[in-house]
Design a protein around this motif. Sequence first.
Motif, PDB file in Angstrom:
ATOM      1  N   ALA A 102       0.832  -1.206   0.000  1.00 33.73           N
ATOM      2  CA  ALA A 102       0.000   0.000   0.000  1.00 33.73           C
ATOM      3  C   ALA A 102       0.868   1.258   0.000  1.00 33.73           C
ATOM      4  N   TRP A 103       1.959   1.240   0.760  1.00 27.68           N
ATOM      5  CA  TRP A 103       2.864   2.392   0.768  1.00 27.68           C
ATOM      6  C   TRP A 103       3.471   2.608  -0.613  1.00 27.68           C
ATOM      7  N   GLY A 104       3.859   1.517  -1.285  1.00 21.98           N
ATOM      8  CA  GLY A 104       4.441   1.656  -2.616  1.00 21.98           C
ATOM      9  C   GLY A 104       3.457   2.235  -3.615  1.00 21.98           C
ATOM     10  N   SER A 105       2.222   1.764  -3.570  1.00 25.73           N
ATOM     11  CA  SER A 105       1.204   2.307  -4.466  1.00 25.73           C
ATOM     12  C   SER A 105       0.949   3.783  -4.162  1.00 25.73           C
ATOM     13  N   LEU A 106       0.943   4.124  -2.884  1.00 26.38           N
ATOM     14  CA  LEU A 106       0.748   5.526  -2.508  1.00 26.38           C
ATOM     15  C   LEU A 106       1.906   6.387  -3.014  1.00 26.38           C
ATOM     16  N   ALA A 107       3.129   5.872  -2.926  1.00 27.42           N
ATOM     17  CA  ALA A 107       4.281   6.631  -3.418  1.00 27.42           C
ATOM     18  C   ALA A 107       4.158   6.903  -4.915  1.00 27.42           C
ATOM     19  N   GLU A 108       3.752   5.888  -5.674  1.00 21.51           N
ATOM     20  CA  GLU A 108       3.534   6.081  -7.114  1.00 21.51           C
ATOM     21  C   GLU A 108       2.526   7.193  -7.375  1.00 21.51           C
ATOM     22  N   LEU A 109       1.394   7.106  -6.701  1.00 20.79           N
ATOM     23  CA  LEU A 109       0.315   8.059  -6.942  1.00 20.79           C
ATOM     24  C   LEU A 109       0.722   9.477  -6.554  1.00 20.79           C
ATOM     25  N   GLN A 152       5.590  14.200   1.296  1.00 20.91           N
ATOM     26  CA  GLN A 152       4.723  13.038   1.521  1.00 20.91           C
ATOM     27  C   GLN A 152       5.041  11.905   0.551  1.00 20.91           C
ATOM     28  N   ALA A 153       5.373  12.262  -0.695  1.00 18.19           N
ATOM     29  CA  ALA A 153       5.683  11.234  -1.687  1.00 18.19           C
ATOM     30  C   ALA A 153       6.936  10.458  -1.303  1.00 18.19           C
ATOM     31  N   TRP A 154       7.981  11.170  -0.886  1.00 16.16           N
ATOM     32  CA  TRP A 154       9.214  10.475  -0.506  1.00 16.16           C
ATOM     33  C   TRP A 154       9.057   9.753   0.822  1.00 16.16           C
ATOM     34  N   HIS A 155       8.206  10.255   1.702  1.00 17.21           N
ATOM     35  CA  HIS A 155       7.927   9.523   2.946  1.00 17.21           C
ATOM     36  C   HIS A 155       7.262   8.187   2.632  1.00 17.21           C
ATOM     37  N   ALA A 156       6.285   8.209   1.730  1.00 13.84           N
ATOM     38  CA  ALA A 156       5.633   6.957   1.338  1.00 13.84           C
ATOM     39  C   ALA A 156       6.635   6.008   0.696  1.00 13.84           C
ATOM     40  N   TRP A 157       7.538   6.545  -0.122  1.00 11.07           N
ATOM     41  CA  TRP A 157       8.559   5.709  -0.761  1.00 11.07           C
ATOM     42  C   TRP A 157       9.425   5.015   0.285  1.00 11.07           C
ATOM     43  N   ARG A 158       9.864   5.768   1.274  1.00  7.46           N
ATOM     44  CA  ARG A 158      10.745   5.186   2.300  1.00  7.46           C
ATOM     45  C   ARG A 158      10.010   4.156   3.149  1.00  7.46           C
ATOM     46  N   GLN A 159       8.733   4.384   3.410  1.00  6.49           N
ATOM     47  CA  GLN A 159       7.968   3.397   4.177  1.00  6.49           C
ATOM     48  C   GLN A 159       7.820   2.094   3.392  1.00  6.49           C
ATOM     49  N   ALA A 160       7.594   2.205   2.089  1.00 10.56           N
ATOM     50  CA  ALA A 160       7.499   0.996   1.264  1.00 10.56           C
ATOM     51  C   ALA A 160       8.834   0.264   1.233  1.00 10.56           C
ATOM     52  N   GLU A 161       9.914   1.005   1.082  1.00 11.77           N
ATOM     53  CA  GLU A 161      11.247   0.385   1.051  1.00 11.77           C
ATOM     54  C   GLU A 161      11.589  -0.247   2.395  1.00 11.77           C
ATOM     55  N   PRO A 221      10.795  -4.216   0.665  1.00  5.67           N
ATOM     56  CA  PRO A 221      11.558  -3.816  -0.529  1.00  5.67           C
ATOM     57  C   PRO A 221      11.823  -4.947  -1.508  1.00  5.67           C
ATOM     58  N   LEU A 222      11.733  -6.208  -1.064  1.00  2.00           N
ATOM     59  CA  LEU A 222      12.097  -7.330  -1.923  1.00  2.00           C
ATOM     60  C   LEU A 222      10.907  -7.961  -2.631  1.00  2.00           C
ATOM     61  N   GLU A 223       9.698  -7.576  -2.277  1.00  2.00           N
ATOM     62  CA  GLU A 223       8.530  -8.114  -2.964  1.00  2.00           C
ATOM     63  C   GLU A 223       8.430  -7.471  -4.346  1.00  2.00           C
ATOM     64  N   ASP A 224       8.215  -8.283  -5.370  1.00  2.00           N
ATOM     65  CA  ASP A 224       8.253  -7.779  -6.743  1.00  2.00           C
ATOM     66  C   ASP A 224       7.293  -6.615  -6.994  1.00  2.00           C
ATOM     67  N   PRO A 225       6.014  -6.704  -6.582  1.00  5.51           N
ATOM     68  CA  PRO A 225       5.135  -5.554  -6.837  1.00  5.51           C
ATOM     69  C   PRO A 225       5.595  -4.289  -6.123  1.00  5.51           C
ATOM     70  N   VAL A 226       6.126  -4.445  -4.909  1.00  4.36           N
ATOM     71  CA  VAL A 226       6.589  -3.273  -4.162  1.00  4.36           C
ATOM     72  C   VAL A 226       7.843  -2.701  -4.811  1.00  4.36           C
ATOM     73  N   ARG A 227       8.744  -3.570  -5.227  1.00  8.81           N
ATOM     74  CA  ARG A 227       9.966  -3.083  -5.879  1.00  8.81           C
ATOM     75  C   ARG A 227       9.633  -2.323  -7.155  1.00  8.81           C
ATOM     76  N   LEU A 228       8.659  -2.815  -7.910  1.00  4.96           N
ATOM     77  CA  LEU A 228       8.255  -2.105  -9.120  1.00  4.96           C
ATOM     78  C   LEU A 228       7.674  -0.737  -8.782  1.00  4.96           C
ATOM     79  N   SER A 229       6.866  -0.669  -7.728  1.00  3.36           N
ATOM     80  CA  SER A 229       6.318   0.626  -7.306  1.00  3.36           C
ATOM     81  C   SER A 229       7.428   1.573  -6.874  1.00  3.36           C
ATOM     82  N   LEU A 230       8.421   1.046  -6.169  1.00  5.49           N
ATOM     83  CA  LEU A 230       9.546   1.878  -5.739  1.00  5.49           C
ATOM     84  C   LEU A 230      10.308   2.430  -6.941  1.00  5.49           C
ATOM     85  N   LEU A 231      10.522   1.591  -7.939  1.00  9.28           N
ATOM     86  CA  LEU A 231      11.228   2.049  -9.136  1.00  9.28           C
ATOM     87  C   LEU A 231      10.416   3.103  -9.884  1.00  9.28           C
ATOM     88  N   ARG A 232       9.136   2.850 -10.043  1.00 11.92           N
ATOM     89  CA  ARG A 232       8.294   3.816 -10.757  1.00 11.92           C
ATOM     90  C   ARG A 232       8.274   5.167 -10.052  1.00 11.92           C
TER      91      ARG A 232
END
Length: 273
Positions: free
Chosen positions: A147-154, A164-173, A177-188
């Motif tokens: 959810a954090w990764g999706s929020l960071a993307e949005l 707020q965007a970078w905070h969401a990114w760091r929470q997802a990481e 960080p190793l789950e494929d969907p989350v890693r893709l969200s982090l990259l995006r």
Amino acid sequence: MSTPGIGDTAGAASAAAVPRRRRERSRGPLDWLALLPVLALAGFMAWEARRFHQADLALLEARWLVGAWASGERPMSPAAWLRAYDATQRAIDIHPDDAHLRIQMGALYRMAADLPRQPPAQRQIFLRLAAGQYRQAVAVRPVDGWAWGSLAELLQVTEPGSVQAWHAWRQAERHAPLEDPVRLSLLRAAFAGWSAAPPDVKQWVNAVYASARPAVQQEIDDTALAWGAPQWRGVDLAGGAAAPDPAVERWLAAVQAAVEKGLPIPPPPMGPP
């Protein structure tokens, strides 16, 4: 003096037992008050069970539709999207504090933003609505990396480069960080704000790239190109004439060597990319 007969004795015993039985059958106000907590607990449990049951029924079709759309099993139509939305909203009305329901609604809003011929202004509205749903989801489940990764993307689309965007990114990481969907969200999310990305974000992306197989590196480059960072490695992925940055190339080689030897990853060079 006459001696009481057997009948008289039995009658007296029966008469004495009547008040006792009446006392045993009757309950006073305090007895009923003692039952109130039990009745309240039973009622609450029945109410909660009913809410869960109704939420599951309301989401049944919506879950199937979203899964079919995500897997490409069937195309999404506005009418089907509206049915899924109505079912999810009914479930949220029943159980508004369920993080999974909020994530489901956020996914539906994101899909609505991607409907064909969606006007840009309307697309932004749907993306903001999706971000609001993911915000509510992480408020309930703050350890949900997906959810954090999706929020960071949005947020990188609706509030690019925001705190707020970078905070969401760091929470997802931090959480997944190793789950494929989350890693893709982090990259995006990182590539969407690459020009102003903090050093720790760039370090993570470069480390992931350096330790990836060639096929995965190509996927990362494709993601960078799609999310607005075609020159993230100093090479113009869109086919321009940008030259590689020697400092970045040396750092990527150092990261690769550190990963192979199990050593700490060196910090990235300062400045662009």
